[in-house]
Motif scaffolding. Structure first.
Motif, short mmCIF file in Angstrom:
data_model
loop_
_atom_site.label_atom_id
_atom_site.label_comp_id
_atom_site.label_asym_id
_atom_site.label_seq_id
_atom_site.Cartn_x
_atom_site.Cartn_y
_atom_site.Cartn_z
N TRP A 377 0.94 -1.11 -0.05
CA TRP A 377 0.29 0.13 0.06
C TRP A 377 0.86 1.20 -0.08
O TRP A 377 1.83 1.15 0.74
CB TRP A 377 -0.91 0.01 1.08
CG TRP A 377 -2.08 -0.77 1.09
CD1 TRP A 377 -3.36 -0.78 0.96
CD2 TRP A 377 -2.08 -2.46 1.31
NE1 TRP A 377 -4.20 -1.80 0.60
CE2 TRP A 377 -3.39 -2.81 1.01
CE3 TRP A 377 -1.13 -3.17 1.92
CZ2 TRP A 377 -3.49 -4.04 1.19
CZ3 TRP A 377 -1.43 -4.49 2.06
CH2 TRP A 377 -2.59 -4.96 1.70
N VAL A 378 0.65 2.32 -0.91
CA VAL A 378 1.39 3.34 -1.24
C VAL A 378 0.45 4.51 -1.11
O VAL A 378 -0.54 4.73 -1.65
CB VAL A 378 2.05 3.37 -2.40
CG1 VAL A 378 2.76 4.63 -2.52
CG2 VAL A 378 3.00 2.18 -2.57
N LYS A 379 0.95 5.37 -0.02
CA LYS A 379 0.10 6.73 0.32
C LYS A 379 1.01 7.90 0.38
O LYS A 379 2.07 7.76 0.81
CB LYS A 379 -0.52 6.97 1.45
CG LYS A 379 -1.26 7.93 1.99
CD LYS A 379 -2.00 7.77 3.42
CE LYS A 379 -2.87 8.85 3.55
NZ LYS A 379 -3.37 8.66 4.95
N LYS A 380 0.77 8.83 -0.55
CA LYS A 380 1.53 9.90 -0.65
C LYS A 380 2.94 9.90 -1.10
O LYS A 380 4.03 10.41 -0.46
CB LYS A 380 1.75 10.94 0.49
CG LYS A 380 -0.05 11.38 0.75
CD LYS A 380 0.22 12.42 2.14
CE LYS A 380 -1.17 12.77 2.48
NZ LYS A 380 -1.34 13.66 3.56
N GLN A 382 4.94 7.04 -0.32
CA GLN A 382 5.50 6.43 0.44
C GLN A 382 5.01 5.10 0.77
O GLN A 382 3.54 5.11 0.90
CB GLN A 382 5.82 6.84 1.84
CG GLN A 382 6.72 8.33 1.86
CD GLN A 382 6.92 8.67 3.36
OE1 GLN A 382 5.80 8.84 3.91
NE2 GLN A 382 8.12 8.79 3.73
N LEU A 383 5.76 3.81 1.02
CA LEU A 383 5.08 2.59 1.32
C LEU A 383 4.65 2.71 2.85
O LEU A 383 5.23 3.11 3.61
CB LEU A 383 6.33 1.64 1.41
CG LEU A 383 5.97 0.06 1.79
CD1 LEU A 383 5.09 -0.55 0.58
CD2 LEU A 383 7.18 -0.74 1.80
N VAL A 384 3.46 2.39 2.96
CA VAL A 384 2.92 2.34 4.29
C VAL A 384 2.25 1.09 4.74
O VAL A 384 2.13 0.97 6.11
CB VAL A 384 1.75 3.38 4.29
CG1 VAL A 384 2.17 4.67 4.11
CG2 VAL A 384 0.53 3.11 3.37
N GLY A 385 2.22 0.22 3.94
CA GLY A 385 1.66 -1.16 4.42
C GLY A 385 2.26 -2.31 3.55
O GLY A 385 2.17 -2.33 2.28
#
Length: 480
Positions: A377-380, A382-385
């Protein structure tokens, strides 16, 4: 008459056992610590109830899964608590708490006082009646939250062998119970309103893999509808489950897993509540400085998310309990809780791990035909999950490290192409150098202090150790 203790743990679940072990490691004196629990046995590893406890062959039974075997540490039996001078007040309900006076009143009328209270009351299973459906008291309807529930479920499985088992709910409890039921040769149907199983975590693609695997084992799915009523015979047994879409399913037993609700009622109006739980700071301390909260009942700051959340998982319960005790014993010498959210499950021959948060853009990778696969999962940017099914010890370590580091991701297509190799590569890179952090004091003066390389990698090492142990533990203790 009453009793007085320095430390009282209210609740007898997983967190209570880990907190007790941490207290004894830090040298508390005999008679200073008390655990109050409604259950009649010392704290145990609750995940065993939906896994090894339900198996038809060589099932897990106490005392084999008392805490803290889930973290490969001592098994804390009643004898252990006695030898370490920890008072167990079992089979006892607390009917009121006065945090200002630092007292608890039990159902029998005894007053127990404390200097420091740790709330480890966990959560209760949501009942059907809370959604307008009657029948929870039927002889063959059961929930799964504690040992008594598990014993009742096993008895129902044995008396209904070869019959029809209806599982209401498609989350953790539903999925793990369905696996145990079908292994016990029950005809299993899962019913839930979402479009796919584990909707709070799984993507549709990930869910499809697990649903197809379950179907290959004989599990049926009825999705997009909910339970509306039961048919109940003169003996008080459910004979059929009626659904809102108009269909009806014959039933010999029903397992309900529709969520939980934190046990906060004793503290409403006394402590600050947030997001359904008791709000605590980075040291698990509540709005009352003498009261701490841990596990499912605590809403705490999750640094990797940049916000406070309440997490429902055994790993969070274990680690938040330990951190609270460390904060109590070391006061101002402990850093704030820096937790990387971690979830896992093992059913049939499958085993998955998830780290971080499932928000933002999702990128799938790997072999969804039955090999190793996963998702990022990528948000803004960055890898976040990260999620991984069927990984090796080193691969689980890699996704834990990568998620903790939150590397930048510029090209989602390239991330998909690299797949698991991305996490492995990131995890092997040396940590970037950081400028000296600055402390701001009340006068507005900015002070600089040096930082050493091992500070930058400490969080990564912790995340890796979590993944390594979870992988080893899953292989060694499949029944839990």
């Amino acid at each position: 008459m009453g009793r007085a203790f320095v430390y009282v743990i209210l609740g007898g679940g997983v967190a209570a056992g880990y907190a007790a072990l941490e207290f004894t490691k830090r040298g508390i004196s005999r008679g200073e610590l008390c655990i109050i629990s409604e259950e009649s046995v010392p704290p145990y590893e609750r995940p065993a109830l939906s896994k090894g406890f339900l198996l038809p062959e060589a099932p897990a039974r106490l005392p084999s899964f008392h805490t803290c075997v889930g973290a490969n540490e001592e098994r804390l039996t009643a004898k252990w608590y006695k030898e370490h001078g920890v008072e167990l007040v079992l089979g006892t309900r607390v009917k009121s708490v006065d945090v200002r006076r630092k007292t608890l009143l039990t159902g029998s009328g005894e007053t127990i006082s404390y200097k420091i209270l740790i709330i480890a009351t966990g959560a209760r299973a949501l009942k059907l009646e809370e959604f307008g459906v009657k029948g929870s008291d039927s002889e063959n309807v059961c929930y799964l939250r504690d040992l008594a529930d598990a014993n009742r479920l096993v008895n129902l499985m044995e008396s209904s062998s070869g019959g029809n088992a209806i599982v209401i709910g498609g989350g953790y409890i539903g999925m793990e119970c369905a696996a145990s039921l079908v292994i016990s040769r029950m005809n299993v149907t899962m019913v839930f309103p979402e479009e796919h199983c584990m909707a709070r975590l799984f993507t549709p693609k990930i869910a499809t893999f697990y649903e197809e695997f379950y179907k290959s084992k004989g599990v049926k799915f009825v999705k997009g509808t909910i339970l509306s009523s039961f048919d109940i015979d003169s003996d008080g047994k459910v004979t059929a489950v009626n659904l809102r879409d108009g269909s009806s399913l014959p039933a010999d037993m029903v397992v309900v897993g529709i969520g939980i609700r934190p046990n906060t009622s004793l503290f409403e109006g006394q402590l600050t509540l947030e997001k359904g739980g008791i709000k605590v700071n980075g040291n698990m301390q509540s709005s009352n400085s003498s009261v701490y909260a841990v596990g499912d009942v605590a809403t705490f700051p999750v640094k990797v998310f940049g916000e406070s959340r309440r997490l429902e998982h055994v790993d969070s319960a274990r680690k938040s309990a330990r951190h609270a005790v460390t904060a109590i014993m070391e006061r101002h010498q402990v850093d704030e809780f820096d937790y990387l959210p971690f979830f896992y499950s093992r059913v049939f021959t499958l085993s998955w791990q998830f780290y971080g948060d499932n928000v933002g853009d999702v990128v799938h990778f790997g072999d969804f035909s039955g090999g190793t696969f996963g998702a990022y999962w990528v948000k803004k940017g960055q890898l976040v999950g990260s999620f991984l099914e069927g990984g090796t010890k080193e691969e689980y370590e890699a996704i834990a490290k990568a998620t903790k580091l939150k590397p930048e991701v510029e090209d989602l297509a390239e991330l998909e192409r690299q797949g698991l190799r991305f996490a492995v590569t990131v995890s092997q890179e040396p940590p970037p150098s950081s400028p000296p952090p600055r402390d701001v004091i009340s006068s507005g003066i900015v002070l600089e202090r040096p930082i050493y390389a091992f500070h930058a990698t400490a969080g990564v090492v912790v995340a890796a150790s979590i993944a390594a142990f979870a992988y080893w533990y899953g292989r060694k203790r499949r029944r839990w």
